[in-house]
Design a protein around this motif. Sequence first.
Motif, short mmCIF file in Angstrom:
data_model
loop_
_atom_site.label_atom_id
_atom_site.label_comp_id
_atom_site.label_asym_id
_atom_site.label_seq_id
_atom_site.Cartn_x
_atom_site.Cartn_y
_atom_site.Cartn_z
N ARG B 93 -38.40 -26.13 11.95
CA ARG B 93 -37.37 -26.84 12.72
C ARG B 93 -35.97 -26.42 12.26
N ARG B 97 -33.11 -24.39 14.33
CA ARG B 97 -31.79 -24.98 14.55
C ARG B 97 -30.67 -24.15 13.93
N ARG B 124 -42.91 -26.54 19.94
CA ARG B 124 -43.53 -27.83 20.25
C ARG B 124 -42.64 -28.61 21.22
N GLY B 125 -43.29 -29.33 22.12
CA GLY B 125 -42.59 -29.95 23.24
C GLY B 125 -41.49 -30.92 22.85
N GLU B 126 -41.63 -31.54 21.67
CA GLU B 126 -40.63 -32.54 21.25
C GLU B 126 -39.33 -31.88 20.79
N PHE B 127 -39.37 -30.60 20.47
CA PHE B 127 -38.20 -29.91 19.89
C PHE B 127 -37.20 -29.49 20.98
N LEU B 128 -36.62 -30.46 21.70
CA LEU B 128 -35.68 -30.12 22.76
C LEU B 128 -34.41 -29.49 22.22
N GLU B 129 -33.87 -30.11 21.17
CA GLU B 129 -32.63 -29.60 20.59
C GLU B 129 -32.84 -28.21 19.98
N ALA B 132 -33.12 -25.69 22.65
CA ALA B 132 -31.79 -25.41 23.21
C ALA B 132 -31.04 -24.45 22.29
#
Lengths: 183, 416
Positions: B93, B97, B124-129, B132
């Motif tokens: 993550r 980022r 993974r689908g939850e990692f929107l930020e 981006a």
Amino acid sequence: MAFTFTTEERQEIERILARYPEPMSATIPLLHLAQGRLGWVSPEVVDEVARVLELPRIHVADVVSFYTMFQRKPVGRHRISVCRTLSCHVLGGHEILEYLRTRLQLGEARSGTDPRGLFTLEEVECLAACGTGPVLLINGVYHEGLTVPGLKLLLDKLEGLDAPLIAPGSGGTDAAPGGPANG
Amino acid sequence: MAEFICFPALQSKTRAGLDAYLEDGGYQSLKTALDRLQPAEVAAEVKASGLRGRGGAGFPTGMKWGFLPKQTEKPVYLVCNADEGEPGTFKDRDLLRYAPHQLIEGMLLTCFAIGARIGYIYIRGEFLEEAAAVNRALDEARGAGLLGRDILGRGLDVDLHVHMGAGAYICGEETALLNSLEGRRGLPRTKPPFPAVVGLYGCPTIINNVETLAAVPPIVGHGADWYRALGTEKSPGTKLFSVSGHVERPGVYEVRLGTPFLQLLEEDCGGMKGGRRLKVLIPGGSSVPMLTAAEAATLKLDYESCLEHGTMLGSGAVIVLDETVSVPEVVRNLAHFYAHESCGQCTPCREGTHWMHTILERVLAGRGKSGDLDLLLDICQHVSFRTICALGDAATGPVKSGISKFRNEFEALVHA
Ligand SMILES: Cc1cc2nc3c(=O)[nH]c(=O)nc-3n(C[C@H](O)[C@H](O)[C@H](O)COP(=O)(O)O)c2cc1C
Ligand code: SF4
Ligand code: FES
């Protein structure tokens, strides 16, 4: 109610399809696109995705049922996903869950929507932010290092807001004043 | 102290843009490779560096790339595994980022080395930020001629795309990931054939973890010898460790392999939270056997020392638990995870994970029966190595190690 992709969404779909040699690969991206607007994956969304990708309906329905991020029922205005896995749990994640269950008046149920349809609570597994636990998502946005008083403030503010669902896949910003406590 | 040698962006945690990356010497390894090296030479450097897969299994990266067929009519694909889901792991993550360009450069070098023209980053689908951030970096790279056709005017054609998951831990398993990327349910495939031979869309495919791919630019830039010298003989280089649980300063630390665990705990993480005592250490993610405080005291953070201690380095997820935890409660929490995440296609895993969780629930509720502990261990026997993927075996790790090392805590519950 019938669901059809808008003209804008159709353009986005063209861009998505261009990334893959096989259209089937666009199944999950298209479901995200639809859920982003509707808030859930209705049976009509399944029909439309199957039609656009020229796939058997059962294929799309199967995929929807496999992945936990796809909601097969309408959810409350704000969707809260709380990590229940070990690192968060030992740092107070279970207290966060208990607080939410009480506040949402869920009774014996571990997850669900409160009587006013404002909040939907779900438990999820590790969100890969274990160093800043307890962690939860509100409408897809990470909130980290939460305490019960902090969460209470956040939800009080959300209750007073007419905030729309944040579209998964949009990378959208937080609707909540106070913002995500990232990092 | 953690030094952030290979992943400097994780120190400042702000410089994710292209300008900052270029200022720090970014994309120099790619330029050097395209100007001076043959693809086989890049692959040889990575092989010589001894880099091992950082996604969990620790498989030598250069050797994996070598499994691609020498001659093939089919396209070769590169897939980056950014499905980060192993409980306790959150290093990828930070790379997504804060170091997206380093990942992109690593993927370009890898595509060059293996002859791939398309790469997918499965996030993974939850990692929107995080997605981006990667998409922004991809746009920047495209705008600067670092992606697409004729990269840097040196004749390399590569396109990279982000693909989002939708919530399923099992999609981190490489063949489940491929099915998911093809638009199917994320069910692991039987191996062989291995993805290097029959992978995405039936084509030769290399799948590597985010951290593995992000380590390629420093290796190519500084050379295999430089990288090897950072670690030990058998565990070369550095590794990111995600530290969570009862420590003063949890977080992601880059550590020279071979560093004593206690050094990471005391110097980087500021010791145990509130000065309480260490009780349990899970050194490599929830799937690996847990260690007692006494065992942890002699542990070094490398592949061999973990094996000698009967556990594994895994994904480098260090979960530190103090004397306030109940081990049966810890084991139940993880058993729930595996029961929830089993894809269900192998009977031993589907049934075994379900029953382990159910029995642990009853033990913790004070309704345990005298044979329950042996029953749990017996179930482990029937799950391990009888399944399509490694999830089944992983599920037994906490149960077996928890019961064998802290049996009295379980017995107190059963006999209570
Ligand atoms: C159940 C299961 C879950 C996994 N989850 C991940 C994951 O989240 N991220 C990852 O990189 N590898 C994960 N792996 C390992 C992958 O299968 C694969 O070995 C890895 O992506 C290869 O990359 P590497 O050689 O660079 O480590 C998982 C394996 C299993 C069996
Ligand atoms: S071991 Fe478990 S998770 Fe892996 S394929 Fe079999 S049932 Fe699925
Ligand atoms: S355990 Fe909660 S984010 Fe990992």
